[in-house]
Scaffold this motif. Structure first.
Motif, short mmCIF file in Angstrom:
data_model
loop_
_atom_site.label_atom_id
_atom_site.label_comp_id
_atom_site.label_asym_id
_atom_site.label_seq_id
_atom_site.Cartn_x
_atom_site.Cartn_y
_atom_site.Cartn_z
N LEU A 85 13.41 -3.28 -37.72
CA LEU A 85 13.32 -1.90 -37.25
C LEU A 85 12.13 -1.27 -37.96
O LEU A 85 12.11 -1.18 -39.19
N VAL A 86 11.14 -0.85 -37.19
CA VAL A 86 9.88 -0.40 -37.79
C VAL A 86 9.48 0.94 -37.20
O VAL A 86 9.50 1.14 -35.98
N LEU A 87 9.10 1.87 -38.10
CA LEU A 87 8.45 3.10 -37.68
C LEU A 87 6.97 2.77 -37.58
O LEU A 87 6.23 2.80 -38.56
N GLU A 88 6.56 2.39 -36.36
CA GLU A 88 5.22 1.83 -36.19
C GLU A 88 4.12 2.87 -36.39
O GLU A 88 3.12 2.60 -37.06
N LYS A 89 4.31 4.05 -35.81
CA LYS A 89 3.25 5.07 -35.85
C LYS A 89 3.85 6.46 -36.03
O LYS A 89 4.94 6.75 -35.49
N VAL A 90 3.17 7.29 -36.79
CA VAL A 90 3.55 8.71 -36.92
C VAL A 90 2.29 9.54 -36.69
O VAL A 90 1.18 9.11 -37.03
N PRO A 91 2.43 10.73 -36.10
CA PRO A 91 1.26 11.54 -35.76
C PRO A 91 0.86 12.51 -36.87
O PRO A 91 1.65 12.85 -37.75
N SER A 92 -0.39 12.92 -36.79
CA SER A 92 -0.89 14.05 -37.57
C SER A 92 -1.33 15.14 -36.59
O SER A 92 -1.68 14.84 -35.44
N PHE A 93 -1.32 16.42 -37.05
CA PHE A 93 -1.58 17.52 -36.12
C PHE A 93 -2.62 18.48 -36.67
O PHE A 93 -2.66 18.74 -37.88
N VAL A 94 -3.41 19.06 -35.79
CA VAL A 94 -4.23 20.25 -36.04
C VAL A 94 -3.80 21.29 -35.02
O VAL A 94 -3.89 21.05 -33.81
N PHE A 95 -3.30 22.44 -35.50
CA PHE A 95 -2.76 23.46 -34.60
C PHE A 95 -3.75 24.60 -34.43
O PHE A 95 -4.31 25.12 -35.41
N GLU A 96 -3.95 25.03 -33.17
CA GLU A 96 -4.79 26.17 -32.83
C GLU A 96 -4.15 26.91 -31.67
O GLU A 96 -3.26 26.38 -30.99
N LEU A 97 -4.63 28.13 -31.43
CA LEU A 97 -4.15 28.93 -30.29
C LEU A 97 -5.00 28.65 -29.05
O LEU A 97 -6.21 28.44 -29.15
N LYS A 98 -4.34 28.65 -27.91
CA LYS A 98 -5.06 28.52 -26.64
C LYS A 98 -5.92 29.75 -26.44
O LYS A 98 -5.48 30.88 -26.67
#
Length: 673
Positions: free
Chosen positions: A496-509
């Motif tokens: 059982l593997v957590l293969e990938k996790v995301p990173s985020f950059v948040f901005e307003l539309k």
């Protein structure tokens, strides 16, 4: 856990025979003096032509090259039962032919039980080998009220036997096989073991009696099928004796078999001859395995024998027989350059290949095969996949090009995956010119597939392959003469593997296509406005979002994925913990008047249409996905290239300008919650 697995290409010997003009097999060969038997008048190399099918039998080999030159059906020991058969059907009913065979039965005044020379549709044995049966006749007794057909059903089926009997079984009540016969002490006889009118049953003892043509008519059958001719003295006289078989076909599908027995004696030889005529219908009756099955046009040649408390050796040598084309083949299962053996451990995803080598020596009279081309049926292990050229598994109906090499030349054959998915039929194989010797080679790639085995499992794959030419099919075997490939499959524990996790950059539309940073006042008032606990598509543009596709410098990616290769599929659950958003210089935590506990921001994960999870920046672990037992892999963002994430900020009394960051901690647990 990913697995790799390796296949051993076990090589199998097979042999086919094509009958041609009679050829002596007494070439430059040496009789094994260590066998304890004197050398016969004539003998030759019959290596690869015959194989023992019962444990008491063995091949006698030339000490100079290890090739078979004699057949030891039984040793000079009590209570033995032996059989040796040709590896392929060799007695061709569509060609005139002649066989010269010598046999030896020791040198002793009292011996038994005798031996048989057999022509049969297939190598076989009685369901129970009684000592007086010589390895061909039905059982010596059955329960009361049994019928002759029931005796025939226990005999060697679809066969014709020529026997040398050296022990009379039956001299009064309750009787035995030769109870009614004109049998004195020793005889040469013929008969059809699988036919009901080869037998009579006595009353009230229910013993089996052989039924000969010279016997009086029976209530059960008008005439017997067997023939019997007495011999003057025992064949166990220390000398070799001869059985000459001559077959002359007719133009109607039948023919005449002349069997001449010569018993060598100190004085004049003793002769016994039987002439047997078979019509096409007779061949159908005696040798077809079913009433509607086609009659075989080639028969196997076999030798059987039994001993009891009286005993003798049974040894055969071939003096002359029709010229035979020989085909001896091998199939090897390989993992790279490693040969897979019974002790080899194979893992899921191990890449293997079956290597096939077939050595063919055509007769001087005909190509091989004489009609058409040879075909091969090559099964694989059920835990393997065949592989196509692009490395993907081959499916039923797929056609695979196969390069066949003969010497320095390449030919194009074709392999088609059969409906069961576990075997390939190889066609368009090249024909071998008459008188030529050739080695045919080709390979088939395979891979160990997911099998779900939870324990280390020894495996034997059987059958391992056949080759067919001129209407006859021959089994492949391993170099050790076995008819199976063996190896060990390791358990598929998986992982059982957590293969990938995301990173985020948040901005307003910002408008239809642009994005911008929020202002301090917008953060004080809260985003979105009015404050929304849950995200939906209607208010999506009011949230900070990562949909502009930007990533931070130390990004871990844009996709969230879990891979579960465990065969048990017991489920799992995934949580995310988010630290408080803090200015990059750590001088201020987003919160009322700099409260360091956080909790003002809410990160929402979606699948573009539905909210999956909402995680506050307060260091509390929050469920993201709970996979029930039976479930498997899961991901977000794999279809669109990134996870659709949104960030909301609750109204706060204070805020400072700058870049904020938070750390996400993911926890994958190997059971559902």
């Amino acid at each position: 856990m990913k697995k790799r697995c390796y296949l051993l290409a076990c090589l199998a010997m097979l042999l086919c025979t094509l009958l041609a003009p009679v050829t002596s097999v007494g070439a430059a060969v040496t009789w094994p003096t260590t066998s304890g038997y004197p050398a016969p008048p004539s003998f030759g190399d019959v290596d690869g032509l015959f194989s023992p099918t019962m444990g008491d039998s063995s091949l006698l080999t030339d000490p100079t090259n290890g090739h078979a030159v004699g057949l030891e059906i039984n040793k000079d020991q009590a209570n033995r039962s032996g059989a040796i058969w040709s590896k392929a059907p060799m007695f061709d009913l569509d060609k005139d032919s002649s066989y010269t065979m010598y046999f030896y039965m020791g040198n002793k005044p009292k011996s038994g039980e005798g031996m048989a020379f057999v022509l049969a549709a297939k190598p076989a044995a009685p369901t129970k080998v009684d000592t007086g049966s010589l390895g061909v006749w039905g059982v010596d007794h059955l329960p009361p009220n049994s019928k002759p057909q029931e005796v025939a059903d226990t005999a060697l089926p679809n066969s014709f036997a020529m026997v040398v009997d050296t022990q009379k079984n039956g001299t009064g009540d309750p009787g035995g096989y030769e109870q009614l016969s004109d049998f004195k002490s020793y005889y040469f006889g013929t008969g059809y073991p699988g036919q009901a009118n080869m037998y009579r049953i006595d009353y009230p003892y229910w013993m089996t009696w052989l039924y000969f043509k010279i016997d009086n008519p029976s209530e059960q059958y008008r005439f017997g099928l067997g023939t019997q001719k007495n011999l003057y003295e025992t064949p166990a006289n220390g000398k070799w004796h001869k059985l000459q078989l001559d077959w002359k076909k007719d133009n109607f599908g039948g023919g005449t078999l002349t069997a001449k027995m010569t018993i060598t004696r100190t004085k004049d030889p003793d002769y016994a001859t039987e002439v047997i005529k078979w019509t096409k219908n007779d061949i159908q009756k005696y040798f077809s395995q079913g009433s509607t099955d086609p009659a075989p046009r080639k028969l196997y040649l076999g030798f059987t024998g039994t001993t009891s408390n009286v005993f003798e050796p049974h040894v055969v040598a071939i003096g002359a027989m029709p010229e035979a084309a020989t085909v001896n083949g091998t199939v090897a299962l390989m993992r790279g350059a490693e040969t897979v053996e019974a002790t080899t451990h194979l893992k899921v995803d191990d890449v293997l290949h079956y290597d096939y080598t077939v050595n063919v020596k055509a007769t001087s009279q005909a190509t091989w095969p004489e009609s058409g081309t040879a075909t091969m049926n090559v099964p694989k292990g059920k835990h393997f996949d065949y592989l196509k050229a692009d490395g993907t598994p081959a499916k039923p109906g797929d056609t695979l090009p196969i390069k066949v090499t003969i010497g320095n030349s390449d030919y194009q054959a074709q392999g088609k995956v059969q409906p069961d998915g576990n075997q390939i039929a190889v066609t368009n194989m090249p024909q071998i010119p008459k008188g030529e010797t050739a080695t045919v080679k080709f390979s088939l790639p395979a891979k160990v597939k997911h099998h779900g085995l939870l324990e280390t499992t020894p495996v034997q794959d059987k059958p391992i392959g056949t080759i067919t030419g001129d209407g006859q099919t021959y089994d492949l075997k391993t170099p050790a003469g076995k008819d199976f490939l063996a190896y060990i499959l390791d358990p598929e524990t998986g992982e059982l593997v957590l293969e990938k996790v995301p990173s985020f950059v948040f901005e307003l539309k910002n408008g239809q296509t642009g994005y911008r940073n929020p202002t301090v006042m917008e953060m004080v008032k809260g985003l979105p406005t009015p404050t929304a606990t849950n995200w939906d598509q209607a208010n999506a543009d009011q949230w900070l979002t990562n949909q502009q596709g930007r990533e931070p410098t130390n990004s871990t990616g844009k996709v969230l994925s879990v891979k579960d290769t465990r065969p048990t599929k017991q489920g799992w659950h995934l949580t995310m913990q988010l630290s408080p958003f803090t200015l990059t210089d750590n001088s201020y935590v987003l919160g009322d008047n700099g409260n360091k506990l956080g909790g003002k921001a809410r990160l929402v994960l979606t699948d573009q249409t539905t909210q999956i999870a909402a995680i506050k920046d307060n260091n509390n672990a929050t469920p993201v996905k709970n996979m029930a037992a039976g479930g498997t892999d899961w991901s977000l963002g794999t279809q669109t290239g990134n996870v659709a994430a949104y960030l909301g900020i609750e109204p706060t009394a204070t805020a400072k300008a700058g870049q904020y960051q938070a750390t996400a901690t993911w926890l994958l647990t190997n059971a559902p919650k």
